[in-house]
Design an enzyme around this catalytic site. Structure first.
Site, short mmCIF file in Angstrom:
data_model
loop_
_atom_site.label_atom_id
_atom_site.label_comp_id
_atom_site.label_asym_id
_atom_site.label_seq_id
_atom_site.Cartn_x
_atom_site.Cartn_y
_atom_site.Cartn_z
N GLU A 1 35.88 13.53 13.79
CA GLU A 1 35.84 14.76 13.01
C GLU A 1 36.08 15.97 13.91
OE1 GLU A 1 35.83 16.46 10.43
OE2 GLU A 1 35.83 14.96 8.84
N GLU B 1 29.28 12.74 7.37
CA GLU B 1 29.64 12.89 8.78
C GLU B 1 28.41 12.67 9.66
OE1 GLU B 1 33.11 16.25 7.90
OE2 GLU B 1 31.04 16.85 8.32
N ARG C 1 39.47 24.64 0.28
CA ARG C 1 38.22 23.92 0.54
C ARG C 1 37.08 24.87 0.86
NH1 ARG C 1 39.65 18.38 2.43
NH2 ARG C 1 41.88 18.14 2.04
N ARG D 1 30.98 20.20 -2.25
CA ARG D 1 31.18 20.28 -0.81
C ARG D 1 29.97 20.78 -0.05
NH1 ARG D 1 36.14 19.59 0.97
NH2 ARG D 1 35.89 20.96 2.77
N HIS E 1 30.41 15.66 1.65
CA HIS E 1 31.09 15.96 0.40
C HIS E 1 30.85 14.80 -0.57
CE1 HIS E 1 34.09 18.21 3.20
NE2 HIS E 1 32.96 18.89 3.03
N GLU F 1 31.03 11.41 1.48
CA GLU F 1 31.74 11.45 2.77
C GLU F 1 30.78 12.01 3.81
OE1 GLU F 1 35.19 13.85 2.11
OE2 GLU F 1 35.81 12.73 0.33
N GLU G 1 34.55 17.35 -6.58
CA GLU G 1 33.94 17.19 -5.25
C GLU G 1 32.99 18.35 -4.97
OE1 GLU G 1 35.97 16.22 -1.09
OE2 GLU G 1 36.09 18.37 -1.56
N ASP H 1 0.84 -1.20 0.00
CA ASP H 1 0.00 0.00 0.00
C ASP H 1 0.87 1.24 0.00
OD1 ASP H 1 -1.80 2.03 0.39
OD2 ASP H 1 -2.48 1.36 2.37
N GLU I 1 33.34 10.25 11.19
CA GLU I 1 33.16 9.93 9.77
C GLU I 1 33.80 8.58 9.46
OE1 GLU I 1 34.87 11.38 5.48
OE2 GLU I 1 34.34 12.98 6.89
#
Length: 467
Positions: free
Chosen positions: A212, A131, A338, A358, A268, A129, A356, A50, A219
Site C-alpha cells: 500500500e 489495510e 475517492r 470509505r 473500505h 478492504e 463503497e 463464564d 493489503e
C-alpha cells in the site's frame, strides 16, 4: 450437519476442536476441546463458559453463557502443531436458548434476518478492504513516568542510512511511495503470498495482494460474501496475517494510524443488496444506481456520525480521519473521485453494482460495523432519505467557503459515542441492536477514552514543557 464436522475431524485425524467467538471489541477468543469430548451432542447442544471474564459482557452473578457452534464455519487451523478444527460460535442464553444481545455475531445474524423480514432484499453482500502494517520491532510503554512508542521496519523509508549486519542494500519505497513498486523495493511479496495462500487453503475466497501507499503498509483482497460469513472471514483474515507475520519474525498491526505523517490504514467496505436473485442496487439513476441504492447512500450519510462508533471505534481512528488531509471525512458521495465518505466503484456489470463506504477502518468489530452500515442503509431506503447531489469534484481542492458547507464525520471517539447516544433508533429496528447492548458498548469505549484522555502525550512535552 454435525456428521459433516465429525467426518472432517476423522478425515483430518484432528486431535482438538477450537471453538471461537468474538468479544465486543472485535477480538477473537477461543476454547480448545480434546477430540474425544466432541460428539454429535456437543456440536448440537453447545459449550458452557463464564461470560463475566469477557470485557463488556455479563457480571459475575449472571455469568453462565453458552457457545453454539456454527457447523458451516468449520475449517482446519493452519497454525497449531496439533491438528485442530476451528469453528466459529454464536453466544446464547443457556436457560432460554435465545441469542445473547451483546454477542456481536448474533447481532450480524439478526441484521441479516431483519433485511429479509423488511421485504427490501433477501441477502446483503460485503467486501471489506482492510489495510495493515508490518513491522520488525515494536516497543511501547504506558507507565506513570514514561509514555512512548517506537516501531521499526528494515525496509522502512527512514532506514536508508541504517547500519545492518549484512549491509544496507538500499532498495526501499519512498515516503508515500509504496503503491506499487516491485521487489526488491517491495520486500513483502513472499509474506503476502503466503498469507493469501493460507487463506485460500482455509476455504476463504481471495483474489490479490499488494503493497500500500504508506511505509510498510499492505493489503490482501477478500472476495465479497454475505454479512455474517464475511465478518467471520475478516476475523480469519486478521488471524492469518498476525500469525504468518509472527512466523516470519515480524509483527502485524491493524491500528488505523501507527505512524506520524504517513497514510493510515482504512477498511473500505463495499456493500450491495440482492432480491429474488437480482441486484437491487443496479438501475438508471446516478452512476447506474437504482433509487434504492441512492436512498441507501442517504442513510449512510445521515447516520455517519453515529456509525463512527462502530466503523471507527478506537481513539487512534481519529488520527486518520482528519479534515484537510487525504482522508474520507466529508459526508458526500461520488462515482468520480475517492475523496468523499461514499464512492460508487465503476463496473460494467449490473451484478457488481455496489456502494463503497470509505471511512471505516480495520480496528472495527466486523460484525457490529457491517450490521450498523446495513441498518443505516436500510433506514435510508425505508424513509427515502435523499443524499442530495453527488459531488463529482476533488473535495480536497475545494475553496474553504465551499468546503464549509459539506458536513463531516466525527473528530474523536468521544464525539462518536455522544452521537451514538443521540442517534440509535435506526439500529434498534427489529431488535437487531438493543439499548442494553449499546449502553454496554458505550461504557466499554468510555473506559478507553478516559485512559487516552488522562494520559500525558509526548507531543505535549514538546509543546508545553518549557512554558
Amino acid at each position: 450437519m454435525s456428521n459433516k464436522v465429525l467426518k472432517l475431524m476423522k478425515d483430518e485425524e484432528a486431535a482438538y476442536v477450537d471453538i471461537r467467538f468474538c468479544d465486543p471489541r472485535g477480538r477473537l477468543q477461543h476454547v480448545t476441546v480434546i477430540e474425544s469430548e466432541v460428539d454429535e451432542d456437543f456440536l448440537e447442544e453447545g459449550f458452557m463458559f463464564d461470560g463475566s471474564s469477557i470485557a463488556g459482557w455479563k457480571s459475575i452473578e449472571a455469568s453462565d453463557m453458552k457457545l453454539m457452534p456454527d457447523l458451516d464455519s468449520a475449517y482446519v487451523d493452519p497454525f497449531y502443531a496439533e491438528k485442530t478444527i476451528a469453528i466459529h460460535c454464536s453466544v446464547v442464553e443457556p436457560d432460554t436458548g435465545e441469542a445473547y444481545d451483546r454477542d456481536p455475531r448474533g447481532t450480524a445474524q439478526k441484521a441479516e434476518a431483519y433485511l429479509k423480514s423488511s421485504g427490501i432484499g433477501d441477502i446483503s453482500y460485503f467486501g471489506p478492504e482492510a489495510e495493515f502494517f508490518l513491522f520488525d520491532d515494536v516497543k511501547y510503554s504506558v507507565a506513570p513516568n514514561k509514555v512512548s512508542f517506537e516501531v521499526d521496519a528494515d525496509h522502512a523509508a527512514w532506514n536508508t542510512d541504517a547500519d545492518f549486519e549484512m549491509g544496507n542494500l538500499g532498495h526501499r519505497p519512498t515516503y508515500k511511495g509504496g503503491y506499487f513498486p516491485v521487489n526488491p523495493s517491495d520486500d513483502g511479496q513472499d509474506i503476502r503470498s503466503e498469507m493469501l495462500s493460507t487463506m485460500k487453503r482455509m476455504g476463504m475466497k481471495v483474489d490479490k495482494h499488494h503493497h500500500e501507499v504508506a511505509t510498510s503498509q499492505h493489503e490482501l483482497g477478500l472476495i465479497f460474501g454475505s454479512l455474517t460469513e464475511q465478518a467471520d472471514n475478516l476475523l480469519k483474515y486478521k488471524y492469518v496475517i498476525h500469525n504468518v507475520a509472527q512466523a516470519y519474525g515480524r509483527s502485524a498491526t491493524f491500528m488505523p494510524k501507527p505512524l506520524k505523517g504517513d497514510n493510515g490504514s482504512g477498511m473500505h467496505v463495499n456493500m450491495s443488496i440482492w432480491k429474488d436473485g437480482k441486484p437491487l442496487f443496479a438501475g438508471d439513476k446516478y452512476a447506474d444506481l437504482s433509487q434504492e441504492a441512492i436512498y441507501f447512500i442517504g442513510g449512510i450519510l445521515k447516520h455517519a456520525k453515529s456509525l463512527n462508533a462502530f466503523t471507527n471505534p478506537s481513539t487512534n481512528s481519529y488520527k486518520r480521519l482528519v479534515p484537510g488531509y487525504e482522508a474520507p471525512v466529508l459526508r458526500a458521495y461520488s462515482a468520480r473521485n475517492r475523496s468523499g465518505c461514499v464512492r460508487i466503484p465503476w463496473t460494467e456489470s449490473p451484478k457488481a453494482k455496489r456502494v463503497e463506504a470509505r471511512f471505516p477502518d480495520p480496528a472495527a468489530n466486523p460484525y457490529l460495523c457491517f450490521s450498523a452500515l446495513l441498518m443505516a442503509g436500510l433506514d435510508g431506503i425505508k424513509n427515502k432519505i435523499d443524499p442530495g447531489e453527488a459531488m463529482d469534484k476533488n473535495l480536497y481542492d475545494l475553496p474553504p467557503e465551499e468546503l464549509a458547507d459539506i458536513p463531516t464525520v466525527c473528530g474523536s471517539l468521544r464525539e462518536a459515542m455522544e452521537e451514538l447516544e443521540k442517534d440509535m433508533d435506526y439500529l434498534l429496528a427489529g431488535d437487531v441492536f438493543t439499548k442494553d447492548q449499546i449502553a454496554g458498548y458505550i461504557d466499554l469505549k468510555m473506559e478507553e477514552i478516559e485512559m487516552y484522555e488522562m494520559t500525558p502525550h509526548p507531543a505535549e512535552f514538546a509543546l508545553y514543557y518549557s512554558c
